[in-house]
Design an enzyme around this catalytic site. Structure first.
Site, short mmCIF file in Angstrom:
data_model
loop_
_atom_site.label_atom_id
_atom_site.label_comp_id
_atom_site.label_asym_id
_atom_site.label_seq_id
_atom_site.Cartn_x
_atom_site.Cartn_y
_atom_site.Cartn_z
N SER A 265 40.89 20.11 47.31
CA SER A 265 40.21 20.37 48.67
C SER A 265 40.44 19.05 49.65
O SER A 265 40.63 17.83 49.01
CB SER A 265 38.97 20.63 48.45
OG SER A 265 37.97 19.66 48.03
N LYS A 266 39.92 19.17 50.72
CA LYS A 266 40.00 18.23 51.88
C LYS A 266 39.19 17.11 51.41
O LYS A 266 39.21 15.80 51.41
CB LYS A 266 39.64 18.57 52.97
CG LYS A 266 39.35 18.08 54.21
CD LYS A 266 38.86 18.90 55.43
CE LYS A 266 37.43 18.86 55.67
NZ LYS A 266 36.76 17.94 55.60
N ARG A 267 37.92 17.49 50.63
CA ARG A 267 36.78 16.53 50.24
C ARG A 267 37.69 15.58 49.23
O ARG A 267 37.32 14.27 49.10
CB ARG A 267 35.66 17.18 49.65
CG ARG A 267 34.82 17.94 50.76
CD ARG A 267 33.67 18.49 50.07
NE ARG A 267 32.63 17.30 49.87
CZ ARG A 267 31.93 16.43 50.84
NH1 ARG A 267 31.95 16.97 52.16
NH2 ARG A 267 31.31 15.61 50.52
#
Length: 509
Positions: A265-267
């Site tokens: 994910s982006k995170r």
RNA sequence: GGCGCGUUGGUCAAUCGGUUAAGACGCUUCCCUUUCACGGAAGAAUGACGGGUUCGAUUCCCGUACGCGCUACCA
């Protein structure tokens, strides 16, 4: 005669384009080009609540950057338009109604509150998430339970409703996935998915089959997360009477986070310090900024190459492949089944390989942009070109060119005198004073003749050449790095060389 | 919980029943280079587990474990 290959990438324009998304486009694109087919871009904007300004333009720019221009799209047009689902709205209801008429779907009037209530009432430890399925639908408010008169009354009085698919009981839906082989599902375990929302927009489930049919898609690639809803789609193809035209499915493996498990994910990128999106993206609503591979200094060739190899290879062992080579070699049956953990170190290696492989001419504009962004003025393109040739094997990401070539354009402000001092002495000090008139007198200021001049004077003063090279380098470069010293001296020119020697001597005195 | 998919070194991975189980990234050592890289050489490191099938299983089948995905009027 087989049909012309047609594939599609159908993103939802809700934000930046994720690595996995780009890889899905890439596999679509490679498959289309390999088979001489069409690649279409369709925008899945059926959820009006999730509209994000600029997201669609962003997708186009990503594709352009990667060199994957769609043959048909909302912008390019094409014979099967419109290519934006919101603009096809009218056609979906017709098909949904047709399904109701055929007994394969029904109207459901349950409110959000009622659905929530159902989920809490029937929630048990054995069944933590009850589904609106063949068992529960007879307990809800829909055209299966309400009676014809009541249904017509509700509809005509404007009560909002959705249309749900009526999943059959105890049937087996099976199909052959191009990557996974035979896959089968028991329809009793699949819920009655909403097909048409109360606002008249279709859900993904209806839209994907209506549009794939309308656009004559022959091969449908999507992420593995879609596999559980595949039986819904297949049944829809069947109930709509289009079975002969159903595309072949291929469910791609996921790209996983480098540490632990789960979808990348982006995170994870923020947390681990690497980009996850193709290009920089700032969410217009939250101002949340996410870095992209492009801005981090990746060449699109490397980005595409790296992504292609994440889940696919041609078995030859060759890893550095251009887009044309990928197109030639790509085959869907060599795509892996299992997910791949993303490795940023390997991604950087791909970029380094592509920088080494690229000609200075290819790199020129990118490097120039980086240098100028860092306040370095490039006035002579040919000079830039020769600098790039000397430093490119020292650069992994584009921004590395700044540090690696700054000294070719600017006199170093601070030099690492500490690395010179331990071995600095009077002899060397004298040498660098004496070498100046010699260099000044050189007719041919080339690397070879500068080196000869150094050797001659070093011999005359009984100093080893090796003792001289490091100080000279630091005088010119500022630190212990960079290409061959005499090449640097020749490149920056006589005047600049003398200036830098003098400056350094002052600092050492 | 249910359903589905998956599982070769730390990571990406080859092998389409028979190999000393490739190669790459990263790591370590050495060589080249009196800089940093590039390049070259070498090294450590792998078939989740248990059953079958077979003369022979990493490869085929079954089970177990583990992981992941889905389980929205989001895609």
């Amino acid at each position: 005669m087989s049909k012309k290959v047609r594939v599609r990438f159908a993103p939802s324009p809700t934000g930046g384009l994720h690595l996995g998304g780009v890889r899905t486009v890439l596999y679509n694109f490679l498959f289309a080009r390999h088979n001489g087919g069409d690649f279409v871009l369709r925008i899945e904007d059926t959820d009006q609540n999730r509209f994000v300004a600029g997201a669609e333009e962003y997708i186009f720019e990503c594709l352009a950057w990667c060199g994957m221009k769609p043959d048909e799209s909302p912008v390019a047009g094409g014979p099967y338009g419109p290519y934006r689902q919101s603009e096809r709205k009218s056609s979906y209801r017709e098909y949904a109604e047709k399904l109701v008429a055929g007994g394969h779907a029904y109207y459901a009037f349950d409110t959000t509150a009622e659905l929530e209530e159902m989920r809490t009432i029937y929630k048990t430890e054995q069944n933590p998430s009850p589904q609106y399925d063949h068992q529960l639908r007879m307990k809800m408010r829909n055209s299966l339970t309400l009676g014809e008169d009541e249904v017509t009354r509700l509809i005509s009085s404007g009560v909002p409703y959705v249309i749900r698919i009526k999943m059959p009981e105890q049937e087996t839906v099976h199909f052959s996935d191009m990557i996974r082989g035979e896959v089968s599902f028991n329809t009793s375990t699949v819920d009655d998915k909403v097909l048409l929302k109360h606002d008249g927009m279709p859900t993904y489930h209806l839209a994907v089959v209506v549009d794939d049919y309308a656009m004559k898609i022959t091969h449908a690639f999507r992420g593995e997360e879609w596999l559980p809803s595949a039986p819904v789609h297949i049944l829809l193809w069947k109930y709509l009477g289009w079975m002969d035209d159903m595309p072949q499915w291929a469910h791609l493996p996921l790209i996983l986070k480098p540490d632990g498990n789960g979808k990348l994910s982006k995170r994870d990128g923020d947390r681990l310090g690497f980009p996850v999106f193709a290009m920089n993206w700032t969410d217009p609503r939250t101002n949340d900024f996410t870095q992209g591979f492009r801005e981090r200094g990746f060449l699109p060739e490397a980005f595409v190459n790296m992504l292609a190899m994440l889940g696919w290879n041609d078995g030859s062992g060759q890893e550095i492949l251009s887009m044309d080579e990928l197109i030639q070699r790509f085959s869907i049956d060599r795509v892996h089944k299992g997910g791949a953990k993303f490795d940023f170190e390997k991604a950087k290696w791909f970029n380094q390989e592509w920088i080494k492989k690229s000609t200075p001419e290819r790199l020129k504009n990118d490097v120039k942009a980086i240098l100028e962004k860092n306040g370095i003025v490039v006035s002579d393109d040919n000079y830039l070109l020769s600098v790039i040739g000397m430093v490119k094997e020292r650069c992994t990401l584009l921004p590395d060119f700044t540090e690696q070539s700054k000294f070719f354009f600017q006199t170093p402000e601070i030099i690492d005198t500490e690395s010179i001092r331990p071995k600095w002495n009077m002899d060397k000090s004298v040498f660098f004073k004496e070498i100046q008139p010699v260099l000044a007198g050189l007719q041919d200021y080339s690397a070879a003749s500068i080196e000869t001049a150094f050797k001659d004077l070093a011999t005359a003063r009984s100093i080893k050449m090796g003792e001289l090279q490091l100080p000279f380098r630091i005088m010119l470069v500022g630190g212990k790095f960079g290409p061959a010293v005499f090449d640097i001296a020749a490149t920056i020119g006589k005047e600049e060389t003398l200036l830098r020697i003098n400056r350094a001597l002052e600092q050492l005195a």
